[in-house]
Design an enzyme around this catalytic site. Structure first.
Site, PDB file in Angstrom:
ATOM      1  N   ARG A  69      44.163  29.853  21.414  1.00 32.93           N
ATOM      2  CA  ARG A  69      44.109  31.270  21.806  1.00 32.93           C
ATOM      3  C   ARG A  69      42.739  31.860  21.491  1.00 32.93           C
ATOM      4  O   ARG A  69      42.294  32.811  22.124  1.00 32.93           O
ATOM      5  CB  ARG A  69      45.232  32.075  21.136  1.00 32.93           C
ATOM      6  CG  ARG A  69      45.229  33.560  21.511  1.00 32.93           C
ATOM      7  CD  ARG A  69      46.581  34.255  21.342  1.00 32.93           C
ATOM      8  NE  ARG A  69      47.202  33.969  20.072  1.00 32.93           N
ATOM      9  CZ  ARG A  69      46.820  34.471  18.893  1.00 32.93           C
ATOM     10  NH1 ARG A  69      45.800  35.290  18.824  1.00 32.93           N
ATOM     11  NH2 ARG A  69      47.458  34.140  17.783  1.00 32.93           N
ATOM     12  N   TYR A 122      41.522  47.192  44.947  1.00 33.68           N
ATOM     13  CA  TYR A 122      42.598  46.205  45.048  1.00 33.68           C
ATOM     14  C   TYR A 122      43.932  46.848  44.657  1.00 33.68           C
ATOM     15  O   TYR A 122      43.994  47.645  43.718  1.00 33.68           O
ATOM     16  CB  TYR A 122      42.246  45.038  44.116  1.00 33.68           C
ATOM     17  CG  TYR A 122      43.307  43.974  44.073  1.00 33.68           C
ATOM     18  CD1 TYR A 122      43.476  43.100  45.128  1.00 33.68           C
ATOM     19  CD2 TYR A 122      44.143  43.855  42.972  1.00 33.68           C
ATOM     20  CE1 TYR A 122      44.458  42.129  45.091  1.00 33.68           C
ATOM     21  CE2 TYR A 122      45.127  42.888  42.923  1.00 33.68           C
ATOM     22  CZ  TYR A 122      45.282  42.034  43.993  1.00 33.68           C
ATOM     23  OH  TYR A 122      46.257  41.072  43.953  1.00 33.68           O
ATOM     24  N   ASP A 201      34.076  45.201  39.981  1.00 31.81           N
ATOM     25  CA  ASP A 201      34.897  44.093  40.459  1.00 31.81           C
ATOM     26  C   ASP A 201      34.127  43.436  41.600  1.00 31.81           C
ATOM     27  O   ASP A 201      34.015  43.991  42.690  1.00 31.81           O
ATOM     28  CB  ASP A 201      36.262  44.617  40.930  1.00 31.81           C
ATOM     29  CG  ASP A 201      37.177  43.485  41.413  1.00 31.81           C
ATOM     30  OD1 ASP A 201      36.657  42.418  41.787  1.00 31.81           O
ATOM     31  OD2 ASP A 201      38.405  43.698  41.434  1.00 31.81           O
ATOM     32  N   LYS A 226      40.065  33.718  43.575  1.00 34.37           N
ATOM     33  CA  LYS A 226      39.478  33.782  44.905  1.00 34.37           C
ATOM     34  C   LYS A 226      38.335  32.764  45.023  1.00 34.37           C
ATOM     35  O   LYS A 226      38.584  31.591  44.880  1.00 34.37           O
ATOM     36  CB  LYS A 226      39.049  35.225  45.192  1.00 34.37           C
ATOM     37  CG  LYS A 226      40.136  36.280  44.832  1.00 34.37           C
ATOM     38  CD  LYS A 226      41.405  36.140  45.638  1.00 34.37           C
ATOM     39  CE  LYS A 226      42.588  36.901  45.051  1.00 34.37           C
ATOM     40  NZ  LYS A 226      42.392  38.305  44.817  1.00 34.37           N
TER      41      LYS A 226
HETATM   42  C1  LIG Z   1      42.978  39.305  43.974  1.00 32.21           C
HETATM   43  C2  LIG Z   1      42.152  40.402  43.458  1.00 32.21           C
HETATM   44  C3  LIG Z   1      42.368  40.940  42.172  1.00 32.21           C
HETATM   45  C4  LIG Z   1      43.498  40.482  41.273  1.00 32.21           C
HETATM   46  O1  LIG Z   1      43.333  39.173  40.843  1.00 32.21           O
HETATM   47  P1  LIG Z   1      44.539  38.194  40.437  1.00 32.21           P
HETATM   48  O2  LIG Z   1      43.833  36.936  40.110  1.00 32.21           O
HETATM   49  O3  LIG Z   1      45.463  38.100  41.612  1.00 32.21           O
HETATM   50  O4  LIG Z   1      45.229  38.817  39.262  1.00 32.21           O
HETATM   51  C5  LIG Z   1      41.513  41.935  41.744  1.00 32.21           C
HETATM   52  N1  LIG Z   1      40.517  42.406  42.519  1.00 32.21           N
HETATM   53  C6  LIG Z   1      40.295  41.930  43.761  1.00 32.21           C
HETATM   54  C7  LIG Z   1      39.182  42.495  44.571  1.00 32.21           C
HETATM   55  C8  LIG Z   1      41.102  40.919  44.269  1.00 32.21           C
HETATM   56  O5  LIG Z   1      40.876  40.459  45.505  1.00 32.21           O
END
Ligand SMILES: *Cc1c(COP(=O)(O)O)cnc(C)c1O
Length: 413
Positions: A69, A122, A201, A226
């Site tokens: 952890r 998102y 982000d 992604k």
């Molecule tokens: C998919 C996504 C998230 C969330 O990510 P997870 O891995 O599904 O928790 C956050 N921001 C953007 C722009 C995303 O495309």
């Protein structure tokens, strides 16, 4: 280790890993273990002193392995490699993009605070800001790409704003936000006692095409599900920034316990080896797909960063912040939901699925899927209509992708 200042893509196969510590294995093994054995009680004591910040690190001392952890080689090496792309001092990998985002927001906001956030964000982030944080006395104020600096400052007037959260390019319309402008707003709202942090982000651009830390951001975050993962086979997240802020993020991660596991870390290291070739191929395919869509009679409008009107304010931000138009292409089909669904239901090579940035091409309908939770009023304002289709372009042969889009458009009546 890095005699020539090697590029990140040259280092993704080896950086941070010492074969001699793992029987000479060329690849980092999966350290599928919860805990690590100390050589002596004294060593255990010293490792803990460092991990809990009870003393400063000696010049050549490496933090010892204690418990997965707190740290695990698969995460630690992965984090060092991710730092190379963004030019960050420190990285923390999480079990999802949402856990990365929620941990950052919880660490830097307190009851009574406000945050400014770009719209749209998102869906999960939107829910966390507007449904979860208010239960802790934290409120969000949205701004759009049309808002000027003065508009944003007016929205923040008299409110204790502590953080600016930006997602650019915005999903699903590819709208761009000016990070330099966000930095100016943050500096104007903050002071030397109480800084206002800018967090970005950067999922839509992966670590390759936009480097927010170099454009004035304090922290950059990813859904590593992604582009970074890139194979639609894992869920993970990452946060990067300077050592001081990342220490806070890493400490909260230790106590929320939402770090990624060693198997996910190992998969992400494998993914990073091909990050650049994958992303560049995806972007090249996307530009051909976007050009095809733009001339098709059944397509009303294409939202693609490579088609921005030269001289427009969006184009200027594009030139300043991005090194590629990316692999996300959205378009308005002529008609509405019926026509969009006919198109989606007839695709043969594209998969009908949410998510993005992966090796396989995906198609979805934002208004009824990823963005169905966004209020109708906001959807109208942001251009997320019933005729909008979002494509994430993969690494397939571009002629096959175009063939597929063409035959599915022909089925639309
Ligand atoms: C998919 C996504 C998230 C969330 O990510 P997870 O891995 O599904 O928790 C956050 N921001 C953007 C722009 C995303 O495309």
């Amino acid at each position: 280790m890095n005699p020539r200042n090697f590029h990140p893509e040259s280092l993704m196969m080896s950086y941070g890993y010492k074969p001699e510590l793992s029987e000479g294995a060329i690849k980092c093994p999966i350290f599928q273990t919860s805990t690590f054995v100390f050589k002596s009680a004294q060593e255990g004591k010293e490792f803990f002193e460092l991990a809990y910040g009870k003393r400063e690190k000696n010049p050549d001392e490496q933090p010892g392995l204690i418990y997965s952890r707190l740290n695990n080689p698969d995460l630690q090496i992965l984090e060092e490699r991710l730092c190379l792309w963004d030019g960050a001092e420190k990285c923390a990998v999480f079990e999802s993009g949402m856990s990365a985002i929620s941990t950052v927001l919880l660490e830097f906001l307190r009851p009574g605070d406000f945050l400014l956030y770009s719209m749209p964000v998102y869906g999960g982030t939107d829910h966390f800001i507007n449904k979860v944080l208010p239960q802790y006395g934290i409120k969000g104020i949205g701004f759009t790409p049309d808002d000027t600096k003065e508009d944003i400052l007016a929205k923040a007037e008299g409110k204790p704003v502590k953080l600016i959260y930006v997602e650019t390019p915005a999903n699903p319309t590819n709208a761009l936000f000016d990070l330099g402008l966000c930095r100016e707003v943050a500096d104007q709202l903050g002071n030397s006692d109480q800084q206002v942090y800018v967090v970005v982000d950067n999922t839509y651009m992966g670590p390759l095409w936009q480097h927010p830390l170099k454009l004035g951001a304090d922290l950059v975050m990813y859904s590593a599900t992604k582009y970074i993962g890139g194979h639609s086979d894992l869920i993970a997240g990452a946060v990067l920034g300077n050592a001081e802020l990342m220490k806070r993020v890493l400490t909260l991660r230790t106590f929320l316990g939402n770090m990624a596991g060693p198997w996910t870390g190992w998969l992400l290291m494998r993914s990073l080896e091909t990050l650049k070739v994958r992303m560049n191929q995806q972007a090249e395919n996307a530009s051909k797909v976007a050009d095809f869509l733009a001339q098709h009679p059944k397509v009303e409008k294409v939202y693609y960063l490579g088609h921005l009107e030269e001289g427009s304010s969006q184009y200027q931000i594009f030139k300043k912040q991005l090194s590629s138009a990316g692999a996300m292409v959205s378009f308005d089909i002529k008609g509405g939901e019926k026509e969009a669904f006919q198109f989606l239901d007839h695709l043969k090579l594209f998969h009908l699925a949410v998510s993005l940035g992966s090796t396989e091409s995906l198609a979805e309908h934002p208004a009824t899927m990823t963005h169905s939770d966004v209020s109708e009023e906001d959807r109208d304002k942001l251009g997320i209509s019933e005729k909008l289709v979002r494509l994430s372009i993969g690494v397939e042969n571009h002629e096959d992708l175009i063939w597929d889009i063409n035959q599915a458009l022909e089925k639309v009546s």
